[in-house]
Design a protein around this motif. Structure first.
Motif, PDB file in Angstrom:
ATOM      1  N   PRO A  44       0.804  -1.229   0.000  1.00  0.00           N
ATOM      2  CA  PRO A  44       0.000   0.000   0.000  1.00  0.00           C
ATOM      3  C   PRO A  44       0.835   1.278   0.000  1.00  0.00           C
ATOM      4  O   PRO A  44       0.461   2.244  -0.649  1.00  0.00           O
ATOM      5  CB  PRO A  44      -0.813  -0.101   1.290  1.00  0.00           C
ATOM      6  N   THR A  45       1.950   1.256   0.734  1.00  0.00           N
ATOM      7  CA  THR A  45       2.776   2.463   0.759  1.00  0.00           C
ATOM      8  C   THR A  45       3.298   2.771  -0.641  1.00  0.00           C
ATOM      9  O   THR A  45       3.273   3.923  -1.095  1.00  0.00           O
ATOM     10  CB  THR A  45       3.943   2.293   1.747  1.00  0.00           C
ATOM     11  N   ALA A  46       3.746   1.718  -1.346  1.00  0.00           N
ATOM     12  CA  ALA A  46       4.199   1.906  -2.726  1.00  0.00           C
ATOM     13  C   ALA A  46       3.036   2.393  -3.594  1.00  0.00           C
ATOM     14  O   ALA A  46       3.202   3.279  -4.442  1.00  0.00           O
ATOM     15  CB  ALA A  46       4.773   0.601  -3.271  1.00  0.00           C
ATOM     16  N   THR A  47       1.854   1.806  -3.369  1.00  0.00           N
ATOM     17  CA  THR A  47       0.681   2.206  -4.150  1.00  0.00           C
ATOM     18  C   THR A  47       0.332   3.669  -3.904  1.00  0.00           C
ATOM     19  O   THR A  47      -0.066   4.390  -4.822  1.00  0.00           O
ATOM     20  CB  THR A  47      -0.538   1.336  -3.775  1.00  0.00           C
ATOM     21  N   LEU A  48       0.496   4.081  -2.637  1.00  0.00           N
ATOM     22  CA  LEU A  48       0.199   5.473  -2.296  1.00  0.00           C
ATOM     23  C   LEU A  48       1.113   6.420  -3.077  1.00  0.00           C
ATOM     24  O   LEU A  48       0.655   7.420  -3.647  1.00  0.00           O
ATOM     25  CB  LEU A  48       0.382   5.692  -0.792  1.00  0.00           C
ATOM     26  N   VAL A  49       2.396   6.062  -3.121  1.00  0.00           N
ATOM     27  CA  VAL A  49       3.342   6.894  -3.869  1.00  0.00           C
ATOM     28  C   VAL A  49       2.964   6.898  -5.348  1.00  0.00           C
ATOM     29  O   VAL A  49       2.941   7.954  -6.003  1.00  0.00           O
ATOM     30  CB  VAL A  49       4.788   6.393  -3.664  1.00  0.00           C
ATOM     31  N   ALA A  50       2.616   5.712  -5.879  1.00  0.00           N
ATOM     32  CA  ALA A  50       2.210   5.637  -7.292  1.00  0.00           C
ATOM     33  C   ALA A  50       0.986   6.508  -7.536  1.00  0.00           C
ATOM     34  O   ALA A  50       0.937   7.298  -8.484  1.00  0.00           O
ATOM     35  CB  ALA A  50       1.936   4.191  -7.678  1.00  0.00           C
ATOM     36  N   THR A  51      -0.014   6.365  -6.653  1.00  0.00           N
ATOM     37  CA  THR A  51      -1.259   7.122  -6.826  1.00  0.00           C
ATOM     38  C   THR A  51      -1.003   8.623  -6.809  1.00  0.00           C
ATOM     39  O   THR A  51      -1.660   9.386  -7.513  1.00  0.00           O
ATOM     40  CB  THR A  51      -2.263   6.757  -5.715  1.00  0.00           C
ATOM     41  N   SER A  52      -0.010   9.037  -6.014  1.00  0.00           N
ATOM     42  CA  SER A  52       0.274  10.470  -5.917  1.00  0.00           C
ATOM     43  C   SER A  52       0.838  11.004  -7.228  1.00  0.00           C
ATOM     44  O   SER A  52       0.927  12.214  -7.408  1.00  0.00           O
ATOM     45  CB  SER A  52       1.256  10.732  -4.777  1.00  0.00           C
ATOM     46  N   LEU A  53       1.225  10.097  -8.134  1.00  0.00           N
ATOM     47  CA  LEU A  53       1.804  10.533  -9.415  1.00  0.00           C
ATOM     48  C   LEU A  53       0.830  10.331 -10.576  1.00  0.00           C
ATOM     49  O   LEU A  53       1.192  10.488 -11.737  1.00  0.00           O
ATOM     50  CB  LEU A  53       3.107   9.779  -9.687  1.00  0.00           C
ATOM     51  N   SER A 272      -3.250  11.617  -2.070  1.00  0.00           N
ATOM     52  CA  SER A 272      -2.074  10.760  -1.886  1.00  0.00           C
ATOM     53  C   SER A 272      -0.808  11.601  -1.813  1.00  0.00           C
ATOM     54  O   SER A 272       0.074  11.339  -0.992  1.00  0.00           O
ATOM     55  CB  SER A 272      -1.959   9.752  -3.033  1.00  0.00           C
ATOM     56  N   ALA A 273      -0.718  12.621  -2.679  1.00  0.00           N
ATOM     57  CA  ALA A 273       0.468  13.475  -2.667  1.00  0.00           C
ATOM     58  C   ALA A 273       0.614  14.153  -1.307  1.00  0.00           C
ATOM     59  O   ALA A 273       1.708  14.220  -0.741  1.00  0.00           O
ATOM     60  CB  ALA A 273       0.387  14.515  -3.779  1.00  0.00           C
ATOM     61  N   LEU A 274      -0.504  14.628  -0.773  1.00  0.00           N
ATOM     62  CA  LEU A 274      -0.478  15.304   0.520  1.00  0.00           C
ATOM     63  C   LEU A 274      -0.063  14.323   1.626  1.00  0.00           C
ATOM     64  O   LEU A 274       0.704  14.664   2.529  1.00  0.00           O
ATOM     65  CB  LEU A 274      -1.863  15.879   0.804  1.00  0.00           C
ATOM     66  N   SER A 275      -0.592  13.109   1.540  1.00  0.00           N
ATOM     67  CA  SER A 275      -0.292  12.077   2.522  1.00  0.00           C
ATOM     68  C   SER A 275       1.197  11.724   2.498  1.00  0.00           C
ATOM     69  O   SER A 275       1.843  11.607   3.548  1.00  0.00           O
ATOM     70  CB  SER A 275      -1.148  10.845   2.207  1.00  0.00           C
ATOM     71  N   VAL A 276       1.754  11.567   1.284  1.00  0.00           N
ATOM     72  CA  VAL A 276       3.181  11.246   1.156  1.00  0.00           C
ATOM     73  C   VAL A 276       4.017  12.411   1.684  1.00  0.00           C
ATOM     74  O   VAL A 276       5.017  12.209   2.375  1.00  0.00           O
ATOM     75  CB  VAL A 276       3.546  10.932  -0.315  1.00  0.00           C
ATOM     76  N   THR A 277       3.575  13.650   1.399  1.00  0.00           N
ATOM     77  CA  THR A 277       4.303  14.821   1.891  1.00  0.00           C
ATOM     78  C   THR A 277       4.343  14.831   3.415  1.00  0.00           C
ATOM     79  O   THR A 277       5.397  15.071   4.023  1.00  0.00           O
ATOM     80  CB  THR A 277       3.638  16.116   1.391  1.00  0.00           C
ATOM     81  N   LEU A 278       3.197  14.556   4.031  1.00  0.00           N
ATOM     82  CA  LEU A 278       3.134  14.512   5.498  1.00  0.00           C
ATOM     83  C   LEU A 278       4.122  13.493   6.047  1.00  0.00           C
ATOM     84  O   LEU A 278       4.902  13.766   6.962  1.00  0.00           O
ATOM     85  CB  LEU A 278       1.707  14.165   5.955  1.00  0.00           C
ATOM     86  N   MET A 279       4.086  12.286   5.456  1.00  0.00           N
ATOM     87  CA  MET A 279       4.959  11.216   5.926  1.00  0.00           C
ATOM     88  C   MET A 279       6.424  11.600   5.748  1.00  0.00           C
ATOM     89  O   MET A 279       7.243  11.403   6.650  1.00  0.00           O
ATOM     90  CB  MET A 279       4.639   9.935   5.127  1.00  0.00           C
TER      91      MET A 279
END
Lengths: 299, 278
Positions: A44-53, A272-279
């Motif tokens: 899921p973490t990888a998917t989150l990064v993918a989704t953010s793009l 997703s982009a916002l979520s990855v930025t937070l992390m």
């Protein structure tokens, strides 16, 4: 943690069944949980990064196109930087408040409580069992305009004639502090508890004042607990949106509120982009902090 | 603070000594009061007779909320859902986590530090990030339409798992491995050693981990809300109610949960005292 001994191959005994497979059975025990973590955390973490793009023009119905749209990050940071900054400010303030409140409490439990120690520890954990949301809602009552606290503060002129507590940044930080305080107290207590009292007696015998003894003996020995407690309060506070939603106002929205709303609205790439930025921001902050505080062997 | 005591002793008696000795305790107790007041408010509000749907002040005393807990639409359904998910998630996470804890403490293998990191990271991830990454996965593999009971369960097992491993690991690391070695010296095989020696000794840790899992699962809102679809758990019910006007029955449920948990803690304490006294 002291390296525990391996038990599968006690010396001088007939090889127990499975003993020689020591290494393999370790993997087998690890496998089910490891698969779960890989499938539902790493993937899921990888998917989150993918989704953010993904291309932001996609939707759940139309599907998404992977276009490596890095612009999502620039856009989301530009649109939501106040909320991002606010999240870290509130989380920082709450963490600081947790240190200020948690240290005396942990200290009192470890050194002063005597036979009341267990009771006090239970009292620290007890609020956990009343639902998080229900407890947070009770702060709406405590901080409410018509209630005793606000009237009192108005009478003693700490608050102005029409001053409020609810729906202010103060209320949000109070809620965060309250909700995550046990995560500060428990690790601090665990560290303080281990301190050998003879160190403090030695300091006193060598004519150090109580303050000097605290600064040069107690505090350094309590550092691991302080670092762990800081992380355990700061990280969940930065991502929380319950307190800001229930105790704040539209001007106290944190990044969690926005991520939740963007997902609910179906804007997955921006969310997703916002979520990855937070992390990413949290990872950088934690890394710097752990480096600075000099307890790198935390994990 | 022995240092303070020692200095104060040297300085002789006086009001300063009492203060130095007791100031921290008083401060600590004040903080405890701060932590306890909201729970007392929840208890108080469970007897509230609100004047209107949106009233959140104490308007009058009534027992009606206690006799009619299931009154508000969906409240008890959401409670049942939360209990089911809590029990299943506890079962899953405790089983998987206990196995992992045994692997981590009792076995040496390659990739241990990677496994350690994998177990630690979920605890260091903010809930909203973990919840959104799971949602991103479910959307991408095309099960967004199936969000509900099972996706919530998957998420709950996930975030409870690390806490179980850490709790059981702590208990296991405190055990003397020579007890197990002794069993094996007496020709017990691995299986017998585990069930007769290791498991009973680690059991309190496993029980603690299970209780922790249940309370984490029962209480979770952020991750659940992102992955719940149309399913409503108790925290989600409370969240929805907070927007519409809070039924006082919510406080009854909070109070009951608190009392049940205290009863469990008390029973555990009494049981361990009796064991110690024997």
């Amino acid at each position: 943690m002291a390296g525990p001994l391996r038990t599968a191959e006690p010396t001088g005994t007939p090889p127990a069944p499975g003993g020689r497979r020591g290494g393999l059975s370790g993997y087998l025990l690890l496998l089910p949980g490891g698969v779960w973590l890989a499938l539902f955390f790493v993937v899921p973490t990888a998917t989150l990064v993918a989704t953010s793009l993904y291309d932001p023009s996609g939707s759940l119905q139309l599907g998404y196109r992977m276009t490596g749209h890095v612009q999502n990050y620039a856009d989301s940071i530009q649109d939501y930087s106040p909320q991002l900054v606010r999240s870290f400010l509130y989380a920082g303030a709450a963490t600081l408040a947790c240190v200020v409140l948690g240290f005396p409490l942990a200290y009192a439990i470890a050194f002063k409580a005597g036979r009341w120690k267990n009771l006090m520890l239970v009292a620290v954990i007890a609020p956990f069992f009343t639902s998080f949301l229900v407890r947070t809602l009770s702060w709406q009552y405590i901080l409410g305009d018509n209630e005793a606290l606000v009237s009192f503060l108005r009478t003693i002129r700490v608050l102005g004639e029409d001053g409020h507590l609810l729906a202010t940044p103060f209320a949000v930080v109070t809620g965060l502090t309250y909700n995550f305080l046990p995560f500060m107290v428990l690790p601090l207590y665990a560290s303080l508890e281990k301190i050998d009292h003879r160190f403090l007696e030695a300091a006193a015998d060598l004519y150090s004042s109580p303050f000097t003894a605290f600064r040069t003996v107690t505090l350094p020995l309590a550092m691991p607990g302080l670092v762990a407690g800081t992380l355990l309060t700061f990280i969940p506070s930065a991502g929380d949106y319950i307190n800001s939603e229930l105790l704040g106002n539209p001007q106290t929205r944190m990044v969690g509120n926005e991520i939740q709303d963007l997902f609910a609205a179906g804007d997955y790439p921006t969310a997703s982009a916002l979520s990855v930025t937070l992390m990413a921001a949290i990872v950088v902050l934690v890394f710097v902090y752990v480096r600075r505080s000099g307890t790198e062997d935390l994990v | 603070m022995s240092a303070a005591t020692a200095t104060a002793r040297r300085a002789g008696r006086g009001p300063g000594r009492w203060l130095a000795d007791h100031l921290v305790l008083v401060l600590g107790l004040l903080v405890l009061v701060y932590m306890t007041v909201p729970v007392l408010v929840v208890m108080l509000m469970s007897f509230n007779d609100p004047a209107s749907r949106n009233s959140y002040s104490f308007d009058g005393f009534t027992l009606a909320n206690w006799t009619d807990v299931c009154g508000p639409f969906q409240l008890c359904e959401s409670l049942v859902t939360s209990l089911q998910i809590g029990l299943l998630a506890t079962l899953g996470a405790t089983l998987l986590g206990t196995l992992m804890a045994f692997a981590m403490v009792r076995h040496r293998f390659r990739g241990r530090s990677a496994a350690n990191l994998l177990i630690f990271l979920p605890m260091a991830t903010p809930e909203v990030v973990m919840g959104s990454s799971l949602l991103a996965l479910f959307v991408n593999v095309g099960v967004a339409g199936l969000l509900g009971f099972w996706t919530i369960l998957v998420a709950h097992v996930l975030f409870c798992l690390s806490f179980v491993v850490v709790t059981v690991k702590a208990r296991l690391a405190g055990l003397d491995p020579r007890l197990e070695q002794a069993a094996m010296d007496l020709y017990a095989n691995e299986w017998q050693t585990f069930w007769r020696i290791s498991f009973p000794l680690v059991f309190p840790g496993i029980l603690g981990a299970a209780l922790l899992s249940f309370s984490l699962s029962f209480d979770d809102f952020i991750i659940t809300n992102l992955n719940a679809g149309q399913e409503v758990t108790f925290p989600m019910f409370v969240w929805g109610a907070a927007q519409r006007g809070i039924p006082p029955q919510i406080n009854v449920v909070g109070t009951i949960m608190f009392l049940v948990a205290m009863a469990v803690v008390l029973a555990g304490e009494l049981a361990s005292r009796r064991r110690a006294g024997r």
